[in-house]
Each structure stands twice: as C-alpha cells, then as structure tokens.
Scaffold this active site. Structure first.
Site, PDB file in Angstrom:
ATOM      1  N   HIS A   1      34.241  39.834  35.891  1.00 55.02           N
ATOM      2  CA  HIS A   1      34.436  38.358  36.418  1.00 55.02           C
ATOM      3  C   HIS A   1      33.518  37.953  37.307  1.00 55.02           C
ATOM      4  O   HIS A   1      33.284  38.578  38.472  1.00 55.02           O
ATOM      5  CB  HIS A   1      35.790  38.520  36.894  1.00 55.02           C
TER       6      HIS A   1
ATOM      7  N   GLY B   1      35.604  31.391  34.018  1.00 53.37           N
ATOM      8  CA  GLY B   1      35.398  30.084  33.824  1.00 53.37           C
ATOM      9  C   GLY B   1      34.769  29.469  32.207  1.00 53.37           C
ATOM     10  O   GLY B   1      34.143  28.463  32.093  1.00 53.37           O
TER      11      GLY B   1
ATOM     12  N   GLN C   1      45.866  47.284  30.090  1.00 49.58           N
ATOM     13  CA  GLN C   1      45.265  47.420  31.521  1.00 49.58           C
ATOM     14  C   GLN C   1      46.188  47.970  32.489  1.00 49.58           C
ATOM     15  O   GLN C   1      47.277  47.416  32.803  1.00 49.58           O
ATOM     16  CB  GLN C   1      45.128  45.898  32.033  1.00 49.58           C
TER      17      GLN C   1
ATOM     18  N   MET D   1      46.612  38.658  31.603  1.00 56.50           N
ATOM     19  CA  MET D   1      46.982  37.592  32.480  1.00 56.50           C
ATOM     20  C   MET D   1      48.585  37.855  32.841  1.00 56.50           C
ATOM     21  O   MET D   1      49.378  37.625  31.738  1.00 56.50           O
ATOM     22  CB  MET D   1      46.923  36.380  31.732  1.00 56.50           C
TER      23      MET D   1
ATOM     24  N   ASN E   1      33.387  37.368  32.249  1.00 54.35           N
ATOM     25  CA  ASN E   1      34.448  36.646  31.993  1.00 54.35           C
ATOM     26  C   ASN E   1      34.577  35.750  33.287  1.00 54.35           C
ATOM     27  O   ASN E   1      33.500  36.066  34.367  1.00 54.35           O
ATOM     28  CB  ASN E   1      35.638  37.983  32.425  1.00 54.35           C
TER      29      ASN E   1
ATOM     30  N   CYS F   1      41.901  42.141  40.423  1.00 54.96           N
ATOM     31  CA  CYS F   1      43.207  41.367  40.838  1.00 54.96           C
ATOM     32  C   CYS F   1      43.359  40.910  42.265  1.00 54.96           C
ATOM     33  O   CYS F   1      42.985  42.058  42.975  1.00 54.96           O
ATOM     34  CB  CYS F   1      44.279  41.925  40.270  1.00 54.96           C
TER      35      CYS F   1
ATOM     36  N   LYS G   1      37.435  46.803  34.580  1.00 49.92           N
ATOM     37  CA  LYS G   1      37.305  45.219  34.789  1.00 49.92           C
ATOM     38  C   LYS G   1      37.169  44.915  36.403  1.00 49.92           C
ATOM     39  O   LYS G   1      38.094  45.262  36.999  1.00 49.92           O
ATOM     40  CB  LYS G   1      38.391  44.189  34.236  1.00 49.92           C
TER      41      LYS G   1
END
Length: 334
Positions: free
Chosen positions: A170, A212, A69, A17, A210, A99, A138
């Site tokens: 995600h 929520g 990452q 993050m 990933n 992202c 990811k």
C-alpha cells in the site's frame, strides 16, 4: 515456495476490507470476474487458534481463487492459523502488516509490525513452513517517523531472506497516532514511485501495488510499467462493474462473465434464493450490490429500492427484480 498461479490471478485483486469483503461480497465479485484474486476480511489468528472461531473461514468453492488474510503477531499462533486456513481451502494466506486501526495496534499487529521486520520475517518462515499454499505479506511503505526510502528496503530484504516471493505494498505511510483508519486511507500522500523503485531493487520479488487506484486504465498502466499486480479496494466495492465487470477482458484478454450489469444482477438471483432458503436475509447480499450501476441511469433508484426494502423480513428476489426494472426504465428514458 512458487506462487506463480496466485501471482497470475493477482494481476488484479480486490483488497481485504473489514465489514465489506465477506463471503456474499466475494460471491458477487466472482460473478463479475472469473479471474480476479479475492481476499477475505482480515481474520485474527487469536480468534481462530484461541477462540475456535472456525466459522470465520467459511466460504464457497465458487469464490475461488480466494485468499485468507490473517492478523496477528505471534509466529507460532500465525502458523497454526495459516494451517487452519489452508485446511479450509484458501489458495493463499496473507499476513496483514498494513492495518492502522487502534484495535489492531492494541494487539500489536497490522501496520505496527512495520517497526519489527525481524519478527515479520520469523512469522513468515513459520507460516510458510506450516502450509503448502503460498504465504504473502501486505504492508505499508512505512509508519510514523520512518523514512520509507530507508526502512522499506530493509523490511523487504528481511522478507526476501525468509523466502517471501510476493508482497502487496500500500503506497502510503500509516500514522499510528493522530489519524483515524479512514484518514489513513486518504491523508498520507501516495508514493507510487517508491513502489516502482522497490521493484527495481528486488526484481525477483513479485510486487503488487495498492492504494488510491480508481480505474482499470490505472491498473493497466501499473502492469505495463513493470509491476506484477494491482490491488484495488474501495473503487472495486463502490463501482464493481467499472472495475470487475470488464476486468477479464481488459486485464486477461478473456471473455467477460456477464455482458452487462443487468446480467450480473440476474445472475445473483439463484445465490440469493439459496441464501434465503438457508435462513439468511436479503440485505446481507444486496448491501454489496448497491454500486453495481454507479454512474449509470437509474443508479440512485437502484440503491434506494434495495436500501429501503432489503431489510424487510419478507424481502426476496422480487425486490431485486423491482430495482432492476427501475434501472431499465431509467435507461430507456435517458
């Protein structure tokens, strides 16, 4: 390349993050859980390879297991950056294909790479060929007008063909135009069922989910349903004790590192003292600790004492102890 050790740690991981999962945050999270896999903030390959910003790779041995990452789109540059990350000691190199920020899009990497699975597969091959540690990806379930049920299998198929053994998905689309990065974390609907379908379609691919995920009960449910790992983001940051404080016991059947959030706060004092002795400031560490008592008596006072006082030039461990005393007083009065 086998990555079973990383996969075992990744039964629960904390998402990369930006502006949050820096080395101080990761040290704090490691105090809470000895087993969870931690990730750096995204570091761009150009910053490392062209900019020489090797300070972005700094971390402590106490953070392990910790993964790096990377963001980028040039396979050769990503391979060079992966080599630098492995040399710095990271146990895994992860390629960001999720992202959605404008800054990331302008560099033609992040979620926009979902449009070019062949490029991602080529980058993966070069990255994995450059290092001995596992390389992972990811991603989102899709972007913009893509139909995830059609495009995600093709994306994963190309990765598997390139030798990829682990992917973190995600479970939301990313809308590259029309939604802000914050909105992209909330507005596109979650499609957990599709991630389960991908696990059925690619049974030998290690798949982590990933998006929520708010509780350890949810995490346990995904694992029991056959997924290999769960990555938690904002919930782990804003409610670290709820997610990480009991994770070692709930997820791994291990003894928790700290018995209480109070014990975790006290365990941070030697690290804070060392950081201050090296010229650091208290708020650089304590800003990541504000949610430690979320949902418990005294949580608001804890946040207030640290938020208002940690920026003072003379702020030190005494302020943390003062904040802890307010929590203990509130707990006794409850």
């Amino acid at each position: 390349m086998p990555n079973l050790a990383a996969a075992a740690a990744a039964r629960l991981s904390v998402a990369p993050m930006m502006d949050w999962t820096d080395r101080h945050c990761r040290f704090f999270h490691r105090v809470l859980s000895r087993n969870a896999l931690l990730y750096t903030e995204m570091v761009t390959a150009p910053a490392l390879v062209r900019g020489g910003a090797l300070h972005l790779l700094e971390h402590s041995a106490e953070e392990h297991p910790v993964a790096l990452q990377l963001g980028g789109s040039d396979p050769t540059e990503l391979a060079q950056a992966a080599r630098l990350g492995a040399a710095a000691g990271y146990c895994e190199i992860n390629l960001n294909c999720g992202c959605p920020s404008d800054r990331v899009q302008s560099g033609t990497f992040g979620a926009v790479l979902m449009r070019d699975p062949a490029l991602v597969a080529r980058a993966f091959r070069m990255m994995q060929g450059a290092v001995e540690v596992p390389v992972t990806v990811k991603c989102r379930i899709g972007v913009d007008e893509q139909i995830p049920a059609e495009t995600l299998p093709e994306f994963l198929s190309q990765l598997v063909g390139a030798g990829c053994e682990r992917v973190i998905i995600h479970a939301r689309k990313a809308w590259l135009k029309g939604l802000s990065p914050k909105e992209n974390r909330d507005i596109p609907p979650l499609d957990y069922a599709l991630v389960h379908e991908m696990k059925a379609l690619f049974p030998n691919l290690i798949i982590d989910i990933n998006g929520g995920i708010e509780t350890l009960d949810q995490t346990r449910g995904f694992l029991d349903a056959g997924l290999d790992g769960v990555m938690v983001g904002r919930a782990a940051y804003h409610r670290p004790w709820d997610i990480l404080g009991t994770a070692d016991a709930v997820i791994w059947g291990d003894t928790p590192r700290c018995a209480t959030p109070e014990a975790a706060a006290i365990a941070m004092i030697p690290y804070i003292e060392a950081h201050l002795a090296g010229g650091g400031r208290l708020h650089q560490v304590t800003r990541h600790m504000l949610g430690l008592f979320a949902g418990r008596p005294g949580a608001r006072l804890w946040r207030r004492v640290l938020s208002e006082g940690a920026n003072r030039p003379d702020a030190g461990p005494a302020l943390l102890e003062e904040a802890l005393e307010t929590v203990q007083a509130a707990s006794r009065a409850a």
